[in-house]
Design a protein around this motif. Structure first.
Motif, mmCIF file in Angstrom:
data_model
loop_
_atom_site.group_PDB
_atom_site.id
_atom_site.type_symbol
_atom_site.label_atom_id
_atom_site.label_comp_id
_atom_site.label_asym_id
_atom_site.label_seq_id
_atom_site.Cartn_x
_atom_site.Cartn_y
_atom_site.Cartn_z
ATOM 1 N N GLU A 105 26.591 -39.167 -11.923
ATOM 2 C CA GLU A 105 25.512 -40.097 -11.535
ATOM 3 C C GLU A 105 25.994 -41.543 -11.607
ATOM 4 O OE1 GLU A 105 25.042 -37.483 -13.471
ATOM 5 O OE2 GLU A 105 23.242 -36.410 -12.810
ATOM 6 N N ARG A 106 26.712 -41.872 -12.670
ATOM 7 C CA ARG A 106 27.163 -43.271 -12.826
ATOM 8 C C ARG A 106 28.198 -43.635 -11.771
ATOM 9 N NH1 ARG A 106 27.407 -44.074 -19.441
ATOM 10 N NH2 ARG A 106 25.322 -43.220 -19.800
ATOM 11 N N LEU A 107 29.105 -42.704 -11.464
ATOM 12 C CA LEU A 107 30.108 -43.011 -10.441
ATOM 13 C C LEU A 107 29.461 -43.181 -9.072
ATOM 14 C CD1 LEU A 107 33.045 -40.746 -11.603
ATOM 15 C CD2 LEU A 107 33.098 -43.239 -11.350
ATOM 16 N N GLY A 158 27.616 -48.626 -18.714
ATOM 17 C CA GLY A 158 28.807 -48.997 -17.961
ATOM 18 C C GLY A 158 30.007 -48.090 -18.120
ATOM 19 N N THR A 159 29.908 -47.082 -18.991
ATOM 20 C CA THR A 159 31.053 -46.184 -19.162
ATOM 21 C C THR A 159 30.955 -45.055 -18.137
ATOM 22 O OG1 THR A 159 31.046 -46.675 -21.510
ATOM 23 C CG2 THR A 159 32.359 -44.789 -20.811
ATOM 24 N N VAL A 160 31.928 -44.990 -17.233
ATOM 25 C CA VAL A 160 31.854 -43.962 -16.190
ATOM 26 C C VAL A 160 32.717 -42.748 -16.522
ATOM 27 C CG1 VAL A 160 31.212 -45.528 -14.326
ATOM 28 C CG2 VAL A 160 33.639 -45.143 -14.820
ATOM 29 N N CYS A 161 33.638 -42.910 -17.460
ATOM 30 C CA CYS A 161 34.562 -41.818 -17.757
ATOM 31 C C CYS A 161 35.129 -42.045 -19.154
ATOM 32 C CB CYS A 161 35.686 -41.825 -16.719
ATOM 33 S SG CYS A 161 36.997 -40.632 -17.010
ATOM 34 N N ALA A 162 35.283 -40.975 -19.918
ATOM 35 C CA ALA A 162 35.758 -41.146 -21.283
ATOM 36 C C ALA A 162 36.463 -39.895 -21.761
ATOM 37 C CB ALA A 162 34.577 -41.453 -22.205
ATOM 38 N N GLY A 163 37.431 -40.083 -22.644
ATOM 39 C CA GLY A 163 38.130 -38.911 -23.144
ATOM 40 C C GLY A 163 39.173 -39.244 -24.178
ATOM 41 N N ARG A 200 21.189 -43.077 -17.397
ATOM 42 C CA ARG A 200 21.097 -42.236 -18.593
ATOM 43 C C ARG A 200 19.962 -41.243 -18.382
ATOM 44 N NH1 ARG A 200 23.562 -42.707 -23.140
ATOM 45 N NH2 ARG A 200 24.159 -44.879 -22.947
ATOM 46 N N TYR A 201 20.313 -39.983 -18.280
ATOM 47 C CA TYR A 201 19.329 -38.956 -17.953
ATOM 48 C C TYR A 201 19.398 -37.833 -18.969
ATOM 49 C CZ TYR A 201 19.913 -41.755 -13.836
ATOM 50 O OH TYR A 201 20.013 -42.836 -13.012
ATOM 51 N N ARG A 202 18.399 -36.945 -18.924
ATOM 52 C CA ARG A 202 18.384 -35.829 -19.871
ATOM 53 C C ARG A 202 19.117 -34.622 -19.305
ATOM 54 N NH1 ARG A 202 12.391 -36.742 -22.588
ATOM 55 N NH2 ARG A 202 13.083 -38.549 -23.799
ATOM 56 N N HIS A 242 25.320 -34.916 -14.906
ATOM 57 C CA HIS A 242 26.398 -34.050 -14.429
ATOM 58 C C HIS A 242 27.759 -34.672 -14.705
ATOM 59 C CE1 HIS A 242 22.761 -32.840 -12.373
ATOM 60 N NE2 HIS A 242 23.309 -31.647 -12.244
ATOM 61 N N GLN A 243 28.658 -33.827 -15.133
ATOM 62 C CA GLN A 243 30.009 -34.297 -15.445
ATOM 63 C C GLN A 243 31.045 -33.478 -14.690
ATOM 64 O OE1 GLN A 243 30.548 -33.859 -19.697
ATOM 65 N NE2 GLN A 243 29.804 -35.928 -20.113
ATOM 66 N N ILE A 244 32.166 -34.136 -14.397
ATOM 67 C CA ILE A 244 33.400 -33.427 -14.083
ATOM 68 C C ILE A 244 34.230 -33.541 -15.357
ATOM 69 C CG2 ILE A 244 35.452 -33.330 -12.617
ATOM 70 C CD1 ILE A 244 33.134 -33.247 -10.784
HETATM 71 P P1 ATP Z 1 27.294 -43.299 -23.765
HETATM 72 O O1 ATP Z 1 28.038 -44.131 -24.748
HETATM 73 O O2 ATP Z 1 26.996 -43.999 -22.459
HETATM 74 O O3 ATP Z 1 26.104 -42.608 -24.352
HETATM 75 P P2 ATP Z 1 28.874 -41.000 -24.347
HETATM 76 O O4 ATP Z 1 29.994 -41.516 -25.157
HETATM 77 O O5 ATP Z 1 27.720 -40.350 -25.031
HETATM 78 O O6 ATP Z 1 28.323 -42.143 -23.355
HETATM 79 P P3 ATP Z 1 30.462 -38.827 -23.307
HETATM 80 O O7 ATP Z 1 29.913 -37.805 -24.195
HETATM 81 O O8 ATP Z 1 31.818 -39.340 -23.537
HETATM 82 O O9 ATP Z 1 29.429 -40.056 -23.198
HETATM 83 O O10 ATP Z 1 30.346 -38.315 -21.783
HETATM 84 C C1 ATP Z 1 31.256 -38.724 -20.763
HETATM 85 C C2 ATP Z 1 30.558 -39.437 -19.644
HETATM 86 O O11 ATP Z 1 29.382 -38.753 -19.235
HETATM 87 C C3 ATP Z 1 30.046 -40.828 -19.995
HETATM 88 O O12 ATP Z 1 31.066 -41.753 -19.909
HETATM 89 C C4 ATP Z 1 28.993 -41.046 -18.940
HETATM 90 O O13 ATP Z 1 29.588 -41.443 -17.712
HETATM 91 C C5 ATP Z 1 28.399 -39.677 -18.781
HETATM 92 N N1 ATP Z 1 27.150 -39.536 -19.565
HETATM 93 C C6 ATP Z 1 27.025 -39.317 -20.885
HETATM 94 N N2 ATP Z 1 25.731 -39.228 -21.240
HETATM 95 C C7 ATP Z 1 25.008 -39.407 -20.100
HETATM 96 C C8 ATP Z 1 23.614 -39.398 -19.775
HETATM 97 N N3 ATP Z 1 22.688 -39.170 -20.707
HETATM 98 N N4 ATP Z 1 23.244 -39.620 -18.494
HETATM 99 C C9 ATP Z 1 24.180 -39.834 -17.526
HETATM 100 N N5 ATP Z 1 25.498 -39.832 -17.751
HETATM 101 C C10 ATP Z 1 25.924 -39.617 -19.023
#
Ligand code: ATP
Ligand code: MG
Length: 423
Positions: free
Chosen positions: A311-313, A281-286, A123-125, A128-130
């Motif tokens: 980063e998580r993947l 633990g959530t690596v991908c969501a949508g 969890r970072y500030r 990076h996302q795809i």
């Molecule tokens: P979480 O419940 O972990 O806070 P989120 O529901 O806020 O996740 P989304 O907005 O759905 O996350 O973003 C999609 C993905 O981006 C997440 O599943 C996670 O892999 C990654 N992600 C989200 N916030 C962070 C963060 N602060 N640092 C690193 N990865 C992140």
């Protein structure tokens, strides 16, 4: 003035070359995967009007209430925000440039997102996302295809133990009924609610279900479900998504409590999770967001998308003992003497003409010290040139991972090295 060494902003990481090699490998794999489903790249600015995220993500959400880097432009006072996610910007760009006019779009983007969260592993500030967005598709085929896509990527990355959680949020009317029931229910349990939940009770009670506060989990678990409220259309849609997944042997769990942290979702929502990264633990969501395009000012159009955290993947791949990516260099060119230096410069360019990746030693030094650098470079071959070699028109080709060195005419080098690399 202090001369203390300056540090990066907390929660924002430098990605150093060894790690960046893994990122490049990952990004190459991902690009091939996106190509294979016909998704096209789009690149949006990192900075957007704050109003965009308030309108898209929802005012009463963690992201908008607590996590956005927002500020007034010091030159003209405009309210700006570093993007916390990509869907809002992607939809904004598609509308601004009329991409949706008569044409559904499969789009993807990749890049930095910014959220002011408490930094910890995963969890970072700046992270990076795809992100993948299918705009103008009513589904359920596209919902299922996006899930199938993810499953294929996990296979391509060699990732095991990622499980799929699936839910449906239904449509507006069902959500209104559910909302009323939730407010009623949580009012009866108001003593258990924390400050956030109390504040959101009447503005956005669905958000309470998304709370991670352990003290509230029991009450959340017993809250009225949405399933009882769902309309036939939404149920049929959800069934169809599940049917396609079964047909492709994609395992899933239905999680009635999965609501996602952003307001724009409706109908299908999903998360891919692993137990191997601790709490993050959530690596991908949508999921589906049929109302968002209209909400941002376009003509109503359905859409579905997801985002994965790079980063998580990558952390998960490290956990799984991911092999280091292949070497990125073919030849380290060692030289000593004035004429040898001139010749080495020419040969380096000739080797590059032949498609080879070459580092020409710079900065002088003994053969011995240069050979140490050659070894450290991880290149499989060194080419060695001294003034004697220039006189003879020959160079030494030395394999660095074992094997006999050979003398070759300059002109033979490119062909020989390419042959050895292929062999
Ligand atoms: P979480 O419940 O972990 O806070 P989120 O529901 O806020 O996740 P989304 O907005 O759905 O996350 O973003 C999609 C993905 O981006 C997440 O599943 C996670 O892999 C990654 N992600 C989200 N916030 C962070 C963060 N602060 N640092 C690193 N990865 C992140
Ligand atoms: Mg979050």
């Amino acid at each position: 003035m202090s001369n203390e060494t300056l540090q990066a902003v907390r929660g924002m990481n430098d990605i150093l070359p060894d790690e960046a090699e893994r990122w490049l490998w990952f990004e190459d794999t991902v690009r091939g995967w996106l190509d294979s489903y016909g998704y096209r790249n789009i690149r949006m600015p990192l900075l957007e009007p704050t109003a965009l995220f308030k309108r898209a993500i929802g005012e009463v959400t963690d992201i908008v209430e607590k996590e956005m880097y927002s500020f007034a432009d010091s030159l003209n006072g405009d309210q700006l925000t570093l993007r916390p996610e990509g869907t809002a910007s992607c939809v904004r760009a598609a509308l601004q440039h009329n991409l949706l006019y008569n044409a559904p779009q499969r789009l993807y983007y990749s890049g930095a997102m910014f959220r002011h969260e408490r930094p910890q592993k995963g969890r970072y500030r700046q992270f990076h996302q795809i992100g993948v967005e299918a705009l103008g598709f009513a589904g359920p085929d596209i919902d299922a295809e996006q899930i199938l896509m993810c499953a294929r990527l996990w296979r391509q990355l060699g990732l095991r133990d990622i499980t799929l959680q699936l839910n449906t949020l239904g449509d507006a009317a069902a959500r209104q009924r559910h909302r009323a029931k939730l407010i009623n229910y949580f009012e009866q349990h108001s003593s258990v609610l924390d400050a956030d939940a109390t504040r959101r009770l009447h503005s956005n009670p669905l958000r309470i279900l998304d709370s991670k506060n352990p003290a509230m989990q029991q009450v959340i678990a017993a809250a009225p479900g949405l399933m009882d409220e769902l309309e036939q259309d939404a149920l049929t849609h959800f069934d169809a998504v599940q049917q396609i997944l079964r047909r492709h042997e994609i395992a899933f769990e239905i999680s009635p409590r999965l609501v996602r942290g952003l307001d724009y979702y409706n109908r299908t929502v999903f998360e891919w999770t692993t137990t191997r990264l601790g709490a993050q633990g959530t690596v991908c969501a949508g999921g589906r967001y049929d109302g968002l395009i209209e909400q941002i000012g376009g003509q109503s159009a359905p859409a579905c998308g997801f985002a994965m955290g790079i980063e998580r993947l990558l952390a998960l791949m490290q956990e799984d003992g991911m092999a280091s990516p292949a070497a990125t260099l073919d030849v380290y060119l060692v030289h000593q003497g004035e004429q040898a230096g001139v010749m080495a410069g020419k040969i380096a360019e000739q080797l590059r003409d032949a498609g080879l990746r070459v580092v020409l030693h710079c900065g002088g030094g003994s053969f011995k010290s240069q050979m140490k650098k050659a070894d450290a470079s991880r290149a499989p071959y060194a080419v060695i040139i001294g003034d004697n070699e220039v006189q003879a028109g020959m160079a030494t080709l030395k394999p660095l991972h074992g094997g006999e060195q050979v003398q070759l005419a300059f002109g033979e080098l490119p062909g020989k090295i390419n042959q050895l690399l292929k062999g």
